[in-house]
Design a protein around this motif. Structure first.
Motif, PDB file in Angstrom:
ATOM      1  N   GLN A   1       0.602  -1.254  -0.122  1.00 60.62           N
ATOM      2  CA  GLN A   1      -0.104   0.000   0.029  1.00 60.62           C
ATOM      3  C   GLN A   1       0.898   1.231  -0.075  1.00 60.62           C
ATOM      4  O   GLN A   1       0.477   2.423  -0.479  1.00 60.62           O
TER       5      GLN A   1
ATOM      6  N   SER B   1      -6.313  -0.479   7.449  1.00 62.27           N
ATOM      7  CA  SER B   1      -7.210   0.127   6.539  1.00 62.27           C
ATOM      8  C   SER B   1      -7.567   1.500   6.459  1.00 62.27           C
ATOM      9  O   SER B   1      -7.562   2.560   5.829  1.00 62.27           O
TER      10      SER B   1
ATOM     11  N   VAL C   1      -4.266   1.900   4.046  1.00 58.94           N
ATOM     12  CA  VAL C   1      -5.025   1.178   2.979  1.00 58.94           C
ATOM     13  C   VAL C   1      -5.942   2.192   2.203  1.00 58.94           C
ATOM     14  O   VAL C   1      -5.712   2.500   0.871  1.00 58.94           O
ATOM     15  N   ALA C   2      -7.049   2.707   2.897  1.00 58.01           N
ATOM     16  CA  ALA C   2      -7.875   3.697   2.375  1.00 58.01           C
ATOM     17  C   ALA C   2      -7.210   4.968   1.762  1.00 58.01           C
ATOM     18  O   ALA C   2      -7.681   5.331   0.460  1.00 58.01           O
TER      19      ALA C   2
ATOM     20  N   HIS D   1     -14.255   4.664   2.908  1.00 56.78           N
ATOM     21  CA  HIS D   1     -13.621   3.376   2.320  1.00 56.78           C
ATOM     22  C   HIS D   1     -12.714   2.683   3.662  1.00 56.78           C
ATOM     23  O   HIS D   1     -12.961   1.563   3.699  1.00 56.78           O
ATOM     24  N   GLY D   2     -12.389   3.545   4.358  1.00 56.15           N
ATOM     25  CA  GLY D   2     -11.521   3.010   5.638  1.00 56.15           C
ATOM     26  C   GLY D   2     -12.694   2.396   6.665  1.00 56.15           C
ATOM     27  O   GLY D   2     -12.509   1.300   7.295  1.00 56.15           O
TER      28      GLY D   2
ATOM     29  N   ASN E   1     -13.904  -1.119   5.180  1.00 58.83           N
ATOM     30  CA  ASN E   1     -12.922  -2.124   5.453  1.00 58.83           C
ATOM     31  C   ASN E   1     -13.082  -2.479   6.885  1.00 58.83           C
ATOM     32  O   ASN E   1     -12.806  -3.772   7.365  1.00 58.83           O
TER      33      ASN E   1
END
Length: 247
Positions: A71, A149, A153-154, A232-233, A236
């Protein structure tokens, strides 16, 4: 002479528009390839020393570290592009932004749940994912991935796929085409996340693509990258927390 100029300007404009769209697609795909390539290279560079020193590369800790470095590669590629070409706004969310963030999160969870039920009933769902074994071996991995995340990640994926790729496609295809194109590209990178048949993997990709379209839409509505990052975070984190509770 004036009539001749007007006659030629139409085809020329169409040709310019067509070449502009082709460039936009090539740039978008190029960003995908560079992002994936950088992720693979960084993963290899990280893994080789572990192998040389006899570390267990299949351990949950190494799995998490590999996920993180992959990531980070996405983040660097996204930052490099938007740092050069701009077009991305990150600001403190307003009340309206927060409404879209919460609405996008709820919509993505409902869509994922509904589509998962449908593909399961039809018998075409994925048989599992690459996260199943690490979480089964060490359930705490799910919570660690949830935290990862939110913090990495997000932000990394939204910067690359919504900020850079969707932003570039928007210039040539408008917001609807940009959301559609970026969502398909976003979904495609998750193909190898699923195990089982190709049909099952593709059904998983469809679910991810729909989620990407929701994140892309709330980004277009707000113009604030923090909104899809938050949705998004949160998405997840909710799914991974459920996986932890079920393990």
């Amino acid at each position: 002479m004036c009539e001749t100029t007007d006659t030629l300007s139409g085809p020329r404009a169409d040709s310019d528009a067509g070449s502009g769209r082709l460039r936009a697609v090539l740039v978008a795909l190029g960003l995908l390839v560079v992002g994936l390539g950088a992720s693979i290279v960084v993963g290899i560079v990280f893994t080789v020393p572990l192998l040389l020193f006899g570390a267990d590369v299949q351990s949950p800790t190494v799995f998490l570290l590999l996920a993180a470095v992959g990531q980070l590669a996405f983040l660097v590629v996204g930052l490099s592009y938007v740092g050069r070409y701009g077009g991305v706004t990150v600001r403190r969310p307003s009340r309206r932004d927060t409404g879209y963030l919460v609405g996008g999160l709820v919509a993505a969870l409902i869509a994922a749940t509904g589509l998962s039920v449908v593909v399961t009933v039809l018998g075409i769902g994925p048989s599992g994912s690459v996260f199943d074994d690490p979480i089964t071996t060490a359930p705490w991995v799910a919570l660690a991935l949830a935290g990862l995340s939110i913090v990495l990640v997000a932000p990394a994926e939204e910067l690359l796929f919504r900020g850079a790729i969707q932003g570039r496609l928007r210039k040539s295809f408008g917001p609807v085409g940009a959301v559609g194109g970026a969502s398909v590209i976003f979904g495609s990178i998750h193909l190898l996340n699923y195990t089982g048949s190709i049909v099952g993997a593709l059904s998983g990709v469809v679910i991810v693509t729909v989620g990407g379209a929701i994140f892309g839409t709330i980004y277009e509505r707000t113009g604030n990258l923090l909104v899809p990052i938050g949705a998004h975070g949160g998405y997840n984190a909710v799914l991974l927390t459920v996986a932890f509770l079920a393990s």
